[in-house]
Design an enzyme around this catalytic site. Structure first.
Site, PDB file in Angstrom:
ATOM      1  N   CYS A   2       0.779  -1.290   0.096  1.00 17.25           N
ATOM      2  CA  CYS A   2      -0.054  -0.182   0.034  1.00 17.25           C
ATOM      3  C   CYS A   2       0.995   1.209  -0.003  1.00 17.25           C
ATOM      4  CB  CYS A   2      -1.079   0.029   1.209  1.00 17.25           C
ATOM      5  SG  CYS A   2      -2.017  -1.277   1.249  1.00 17.25           S
ATOM      6  N   ARG A  27       3.881  -0.270  -4.758  1.00 18.38           N
ATOM      7  CA  ARG A  27       3.689  -0.835  -3.482  1.00 18.38           C
ATOM      8  C   ARG A  27       2.154  -1.636  -3.595  1.00 18.38           C
ATOM      9  NH1 ARG A  27       7.125   1.183   0.454  1.00 18.38           N
ATOM     10  NH2 ARG A  27       5.745   0.353   1.971  1.00 18.38           N
ATOM     11  N   TRP A  75      -2.951  -2.595  -1.761  1.00 12.90           N
ATOM     12  CA  TRP A  75      -2.715  -3.964  -2.181  1.00 12.90           C
ATOM     13  C   TRP A  75      -3.650  -4.751  -1.217  1.00 12.90           C
ATOM     14  CZ3 TRP A  75      -1.053  -8.270   0.649  1.00 12.90           C
ATOM     15  CH2 TRP A  75      -0.766  -9.382  -0.141  1.00 12.90           C
ATOM     16  N   ASN A  99      -1.806   1.674   5.898  1.00 16.71           N
ATOM     17  CA  ASN A  99      -1.037   0.575   5.379  1.00 16.71           C
ATOM     18  C   ASN A  99      -0.776  -0.327   6.680  1.00 16.71           C
ATOM     19  OD1 ASN A  99       0.872  -1.211   4.210  1.00 16.71           O
ATOM     20  ND2 ASN A  99       2.513   0.255   4.342  1.00 16.71           N
ATOM     21  N   GLY A 100      -0.689  -1.889   6.558  1.00 14.88           N
ATOM     22  CA  GLY A 100      -0.501  -2.633   7.605  1.00 14.88           C
ATOM     23  C   GLY A 100      -1.828  -3.419   7.864  1.00 14.88           C
ATOM     24  N   GLU A 479      15.932 -18.943  -8.651  1.00 17.82           N
ATOM     25  CA  GLU A 479      15.611 -17.529  -8.839  1.00 17.82           C
ATOM     26  C   GLU A 479      15.072 -17.549 -10.118  1.00 17.82           C
ATOM     27  OE1 GLU A 479      15.074 -15.070  -7.400  1.00 17.82           O
ATOM     28  OE2 GLU A 479      15.203 -13.263  -8.999  1.00 17.82           O
ATOM     29  N   LYS A 483      11.290 -15.874 -11.040  1.00 24.71           N
ATOM     30  CA  LYS A 483      11.204 -14.624 -11.991  1.00 24.71           C
ATOM     31  C   LYS A 483      10.053 -14.951 -12.995  1.00 24.71           C
ATOM     32  CE  LYS A 483      12.341 -12.327 -10.456  1.00 24.71           C
ATOM     33  NZ  LYS A 483      13.326 -11.706  -9.388  1.00 24.71           N
ATOM     34  N   GLU A 486       6.467 -15.314 -11.476  1.00 24.94           N
ATOM     35  CA  GLU A 486       5.739 -14.201 -11.202  1.00 24.94           C
ATOM     36  C   GLU A 486       5.409 -13.022 -12.158  1.00 24.94           C
ATOM     37  OE1 GLU A 486       7.864 -11.328  -8.355  1.00 24.94           O
ATOM     38  OE2 GLU A 486      10.099 -12.090  -9.412  1.00 24.94           O
ATOM     39  N   HIS A 502      13.329 -38.939  -9.144  1.00 22.89           N
ATOM     40  CA  HIS A 502      12.657 -39.382  -7.851  1.00 22.89           C
ATOM     41  C   HIS A 502      11.286 -38.934  -7.822  1.00 22.89           C
ATOM     42  CE1 HIS A 502      16.533 -40.985  -6.529  1.00 22.89           C
ATOM     43  NE2 HIS A 502      17.049 -39.954  -6.879  1.00 22.89           N
ATOM     44  N   LYS A 601       5.535  -4.378  -4.312  1.00 25.04           N
ATOM     45  CA  LYS A 601       6.995  -4.412  -4.224  1.00 25.04           C
ATOM     46  C   LYS A 601       7.670  -4.742  -2.610  1.00 25.04           C
ATOM     47  CE  LYS A 601      10.981  -3.669  -5.903  1.00 25.04           C
ATOM     48  NZ  LYS A 601      11.643  -4.552  -6.630  1.00 25.04           N
TER      49      LYS A 601
END
Ligand code: F6R
Length: 606
Positions: A2, A27, A75, A99-100, A479, A483, A486, A502, A601
């Site tokens: 946010c 954000r 968000w 925010n939170g 990674e 990448k 996402e 396996h 982010k």
């Protein structure tokens, strides 16, 4: 998560808030809204689902000027993506953004009898009602009461309807920075919103109240309301660094910025060809006294830790463990006063990493943070800090931050090897000389980006993709898979190549893309055997090796080569390859590269 902005001053507030929100959009971007005092000092509210650009269009139609207001880009945590759940929220004379997470919002809803009053499903609206309940013309007392009753994390910016020109704020855990500038008083969840107006700012201390008026930003202790004077900080990048500068996306720009970011992070820390962390205030005693290293981080930063573990352990001959911060914080980790806990975070605000670091400190371990954002919570709270100098990273998918986190870890590894007698001076000098070769190697891969662009046509129509590798190559694969998934939404997974048979190999069928990374000379033949196994089952193999390797034509459908740097450094050019594959896959699918769905982010909620 946010984005938050508050303003009081001579400029047109609506425009400033919208521009600020555009900078903060990384954000969170499922909805956005602003509230402002209009020409007759009434609070007006505009909020809607969608991106800031849509809100901007709506606001451009509004008449009249304004000089004080708050803005939010969301968000979603509590409640879906709807206009009602978008911020700001109002209750009586209160308008606020948050925010939170207010963890006890159910309890507050009951305690204050709000069941029939709420129009949204958010914890934030509950906070607005609680504040309104306590607001008897004194904002400070009302905020003190809200804080007393709220559990969880928050950054609030608040307008009181009968106090035009004033913005109040308070935070716990969630970040806020503020500044008084020639253009007025500003507060925001991060610096990108302040940079167009100033390079001097302060981090709002936890437990302090902030009041913005057109002439001042004043902070007060929450308990006795005495005035305080937080330390002023200076930011060393300008707005240019947070613009696309001709690139179509931030992600592509940030991929291109990696060689420079590497130089900025490494070169100032070399002295006579040796790593020197004394300017960072990191004493050798820290590296000498530890009997083990524990690395804690999330996502991409954790993947940097995975690479570091693979090089550190054999070199230093001490246990090196990597744990996901959200797991670590609820474990009883085997750490003590002799443990060096390295936390890694681009933003320095990831709430799980902050909590994990707190736990490490409680166990008496020493903490060393690798952080990109100056003055962030992790940087402030860690005992030692090694800043990476990547500049602002705006694309949600981390690229340049990963490379410089690795660079910092390699520097630490080399210094540790030196002070612990595992390296002679000559060996350390050689390590660093070979390390610096990665910068031209990264530049080379960036120049060759069309090769990665060409490859994605074999990936984007597949629902799945697999990344395989052994040892360090496996650590890089993790990674690469993150990448790709996402930003392209292709289900992608990384597997240790030897582990495939396996179970996982059951998923390999005709034309399934497999990105096989084989850059480690000592296990190259073994890796090739695994490639052969997937090829035999019909996989479309994109093989990445160092140049000069003899690879039979029937083994790889596409063969990408990287410059022949030393094995332990191949991650740097490989990172560029994997980032570009993900970038072009997202682009090829017509997706929002910089702001992929459901993400944001800086992850400031648990
Ligand atoms: C993925 C990505 C995330 C972050 C993670 C940690 O591309 O960016 O996985 O790496 O959220 O964030 P920081 O480094 O800010 O703690």
């Amino acid at each position: 998560m946010c984005g938050i902005i508050g303003y009081s001053g001579p400029l047109e507030a609506k425009r400033l808030l919208i521009e600020g929100l555009a900078g903060l959009e990384y954000r969170g971007y499922d909805s956005a809204g602003i509230a402002f005092f209009d020409t007759v000092s009434q609070v007006r509210l505009v909020k809607q689902v969608g991106k800031v650009a849509a809100l901007k269009e709506t606001c451009e139609k509004l008449q009249g000027s304004s000089h004080c207001g708050i803005g939010h880009t969301r968000w979603a945590t509590h409640g879906g993506v709807t206009n009602a759940n978008a911020h700001p929220h109002q209750a009586g004379r209160i308008t606020l953004i948050h925010n939170g997470i207010i963890e006890n919002y159910h309890q507050l809803t009951e305690e204050f009898g709000l069941q029939d009053k709420l129009v949204s499903q958010t914890d934030s609206e509950v906070a607005a009602h609680v504040l309104d309940h306590f607001y008897k013309d004194d904002p400070f007392t009302a905020i003190q009461e809200l804080v007393r009753r709220s559990e969880g994390s928050y950054a609030f910016c608040i307008l009181f309807a009968d106090r035009p020109g004033e913005v109040y704020a308070i935070r716990k855990t969630s970040p806020l920075v503020a500044a008084y500038t020639h253009s007025g008083a500003l507060i925001a969840s991060d610096l990108t919103a302040l940079i167009p107006y100033t390079h001097s700012y302060f981090v709002v201390p936890e437990g302090e109240l902030v009041r913005l008026t057109p002439y001042k930003v004043q902070t007060y202790r929450l308990d006795d309301l005495s005035k305080t004077q937080p330390e002023t900080m200076t930011v060393n990048w300008n707005m240019d660094a947070a613009m696309k500068n001709g690139f179509p996306h931030f992600m592509l720009k940030e991929i291109h910025e990696q060689p420079e970011a590497m130089k900025n992070t490494v070169l100032p820390r070399l002295s006579k060809g040796l790593p020197d962390l004394s300017e960072d205030g990191i004493p050798d005693a820290l590296f000498l006294s530890c009997s083990q290293v524990h690395i804690v981080a999330c996502g991409t930063a954790m993947h940097a830790g995975m690479v570091a573990r693979t090089i550190m352990e054999p070199l230093l001959r001490i246990p090196v463990t990597v744990t996901i911060a959200s797991e670590f914080r609820y474990q009883q980790p085997l750490i003590d006063e002799d443990t060096l806990v390295i936390v890694i975070s681009q933003s320095g605000e990831t709430v799980d990493t902050i909590a994990a670091m707190g736990l490490a400190k409680a166990y008496g371990s020493k903490t060393l943070a690798i952080v990109n954002v100056k003055g962030s919570t992790i940087a402030r709270e860690s005992q030692y800090v090694l800043y990476t100098h990547a500049g602002p990273e705006i694309a949600v998918a981390s690229t340049k931050a990963y490379s410089v986190q690795l660079a910092a870890l390699y520097l630490i590894t080399c210094r540790m090897a030196l002070v612990r007698g595992r390296y002679t001076n000559e060996q350390a000098v050689t390590f660093l000389q070979e390390f610096l070769d990665v910068i031209p190697a990264m530049e080379d891969m960036i120049r060759r980006k069309d090769e990665m662009k060409a490859v994605v046509s074999h990936i984007i129509n597949s629902p799945d993709a697999f990344f395989i590798g052994r040892g360090l190559d496996y650590a890089f694969s993790l990674e690469g898979a993150l990448k790709l998934k996402e930003i392209s939404y292709i289900h992608s997974e990384a597997y240790a190549a030897g582990e495939l048979k396996h179970g996982t190999i059951a998923l390999i069928s005709d034309k399934v893309p497999v990105i096989a990374i084989a850059t480690q000379d000592d296990i190259f033949a073994k890796s090739m055997s695994n490639v052969r196994e997937v090829k035999a089952r019909g996989a479309f193999v994109i093989l990445v090796t160092k140049e000069g390797k003899d690879v039979s034509a029937d083994l790889a459908d596409v063969h990408i080569t990287i410059p022949a740097v030393q094995d332990i450094f191949t991650v740097f050019p490989i990172a560029v390859v994997l980032q570009l594959i993900a970038y072009y896959a997202s682009l090829g699918k017509g997706l929002d590269v910089d702001q992929p769905r459901n993400l944001a982010k800086s992850v400031t909620v648990e």
